[in-house]
Scaffold this motif. Structure first.
Motif, PDB file in Angstrom:
ATOM      1  N   LEU A  73      23.243  41.117  13.732  1.00 17.70           N
ATOM      2  CA  LEU A  73      24.191  42.227  13.605  1.00 17.70           C
ATOM      3  C   LEU A  73      23.638  43.305  12.667  1.00 17.70           C
ATOM      4  N   GLN A  74      23.151  42.879  11.499  1.00 17.80           N
ATOM      5  CA  GLN A  74      22.635  43.843  10.517  1.00 17.80           C
ATOM      6  C   GLN A  74      21.383  44.554  11.043  1.00 17.80           C
ATOM      7  N   SER A  75      20.501  43.807  11.689  1.00 15.01           N
ATOM      8  CA  SER A  75      19.267  44.400  12.226  1.00 15.01           C
ATOM      9  C   SER A  75      19.582  45.442  13.290  1.00 15.01           C
ATOM     10  N   CYS A 123      32.058  43.748  10.669  1.00 14.25           N
ATOM     11  CA  CYS A 123      31.945  45.080  11.305  1.00 14.25           C
ATOM     12  C   CYS A 123      32.981  46.036  10.710  1.00 14.25           C
ATOM     13  N   GLN A 124      34.195  45.523  10.473  1.00 13.30           N
ATOM     14  CA  GLN A 124      35.255  46.370   9.907  1.00 13.30           C
ATOM     15  C   GLN A 124      34.951  46.740   8.457  1.00 13.30           C
ATOM     16  N   LYS A 125      34.422  45.771   7.675  1.00 13.81           N
ATOM     17  CA  LYS A 125      34.106  46.043   6.274  1.00 13.81           C
ATOM     18  C   LYS A 125      32.940  47.017   6.127  1.00 13.81           C
ATOM     19  N   GLU A 126      31.975  46.939   7.042  1.00 16.58           N
ATOM     20  CA  GLU A 126      30.771  47.775   6.945  1.00 16.58           C
ATOM     21  C   GLU A 126      30.842  49.026   7.823  1.00 16.58           C
ATOM     22  N   ASN A 127      32.010  49.243   8.467  1.00 24.01           N
ATOM     23  CA  ASN A 127      32.205  50.398   9.373  1.00 24.01           C
ATOM     24  C   ASN A 127      31.115  50.482  10.443  1.00 24.01           C
ATOM     25  N   VAL A 166      26.096  48.989  17.843  1.00 21.69           N
ATOM     26  CA  VAL A 166      25.812  47.622  18.298  1.00 21.69           C
ATOM     27  C   VAL A 166      26.303  47.482  19.728  1.00 21.69           C
ATOM     28  N   LYS A 167      25.380  47.621  20.672  1.00 22.33           N
ATOM     29  CA  LYS A 167      25.719  47.381  22.074  1.00 22.33           C
ATOM     30  C   LYS A 167      24.707  46.407  22.666  1.00 22.33           C
ATOM     31  N   SER A 168      25.051  45.834  23.801  1.00 19.49           N
ATOM     32  CA  SER A 168      24.270  44.747  24.389  1.00 19.49           C
ATOM     33  C   SER A 168      22.779  45.074  24.485  1.00 19.49           C
TER      34      SER A 168
END
Length: 348
Positions: free
Chosen positions: A230-232, A200-204, A240-242
């Motif tokens: 995650l990517q989808s 998440c940090q690498k892909e912002n 990205v939330k629940s």
């Protein structure tokens, strides 16, 4: 002419920048599971004892034939590739044959591809061998496995076999006895979460805490599943939330399942049935529902004896569903048995 030369000079890429741009373009089109596939043993999450043993093998050189068995998405193939890259270095392309046994699973593959590769001469440093990587080897036919065991013996001076599978018991015993068997377990939620946060940090990626919890819940120890989800979610909803994660994964929402199980624990069959009927009307399959009921029940905050009784009933119902009884009546029967268990009455 001078003008055209000037234009050509300005349009041509600057030296040293074109390659890096090409690399970034290539990686930007890759799925994250490939883009962030570990390249060294230190980067692999989980199963530290096994990866440490393999890293020692890689340094010393003379590796035995190995079988790595474990659930999907825990790093079996990645581990073997890391081992091969460290062992063979620049000779990796020439000295490694990688086959997926779920496609190449017949006896002809062993007789042709594997045997021909084993016979090839490749110049390698002392103590290094050619490596044949067979993924999903538990999908190979028994005839192919029987042919493989003889090949393993004949070419043992020059070639090593690295086999990856989900179930080692599906590999015939003669092959098992010729290999060192390494078993991988599912990754812990903390390990999956740590890797997801890194990416998440690498892909912002914009995310919330409940979003990452949902990713970890849907993955159930499978890193590949976690990164795909995650990517989808990131591509589909940006944040990205629940709520977004469960929309992408399309699983019965665990909060509703938790509410349903809580209703069963106090014997409220009507309230529990409303949730079950809601899931059924949304079109979820009985197997999807029962799997999530089990996942939620494991961490449910109820007394231990009651939790064990719940898990027993869930297991019995799951068995019936696998056998083909996938009706709403079956799911309703589960709820009624959970309510009876919570009241302390023994179910005959």
């Amino acid at each position: 002419m001078a003008d055209t030369c000037e234009m050509m000079e300005t349009d041509s890429p600057q030296p040293g920048t074109s390659k890096s741009t090409e690399v970034s373009k290539k990686t930007s089109n890759l799925p994250w599971i490939e883009k962030y596939r570990p390249q060294t043993f230190e980067e692999i999450m989980g199963n530290e004892e096994t990866t440490t043993r393999l890293s020692i093998f890689a340094k010393k050189g003379n590796v035995p034939n190995i079988i790595i068995a474990g659930p999907p998405g825990v790093g079996k193939t990645t581990t073997i590739l890391c081992l091969a890259k460290i062992l063979l270095g620049s000779a990796f392309k020439e000295a490694v044959l990688e086959l997926n046994a779920s496609n190449d699973r017949g006896i002809d593959v062993v007789r042709n591809k594997i045997k021909m590769f084993a016979q090839q001469k490749v110049t390698l440093p002392p103590g290094r061998h050619k490596i044949i990587i067979l993924d999903e080897v538990d999908s190979m036919t028994e005839g192919a496995q029987q042919a493989l065991r003889r090949t393993m013996e004949i070419y043992s001076n020059t070639t090593r076999f690295a086999l990856a599978c989900n179930y080692s018991e599906k590999i015939i015993e003669p092959i098992q006895s010729r290999c060192a068997i390494l078993r991988y377990t599912k990754l812990s939620d903390a390990q999956v979460l740590a890797r997801v946060i890194q990416i998440c940090q690498k892909e912002n990626v914009n995310y919330t805490e409940d979003g990452l919890e949902a990713i970890v819940f849907t993955a159930q120890g499978d890193m590949r599943q976690a990164l795909n989800n995650l990517q989808s979610t990131h591509n589909g909803f940006d944040i990205v939330k629940s709520e977004n994660v469960f929309k992408v994964c399309d699983e019965p929402h665990p909060m509703l399942i938790k509410e349903m199980l809580k209703s069963c624990s106090v014997g409220d069959i009507r309230k529990a049935y409303k949730v079950m009927e809601h899931f059924w009307n949304l079109g979820y399959a009985a197997e999807d529902i029962i799997k999530n009921i089990f996942k939620v029940c494991k961490n449910l905050d109820i007394e231990e004896p009651l939790k064990l009784a719940f898990i027993k009933e869930i297991g019995i119902t799951h068995k019936r569903i696998v056998e083909g009884l996938t009706t709403l009546v079956q799911m309703s029967g589960l709820l009624s048995r959970l309510c009876i268990a919570s009241s302390g009455v023994e179910i005959s």
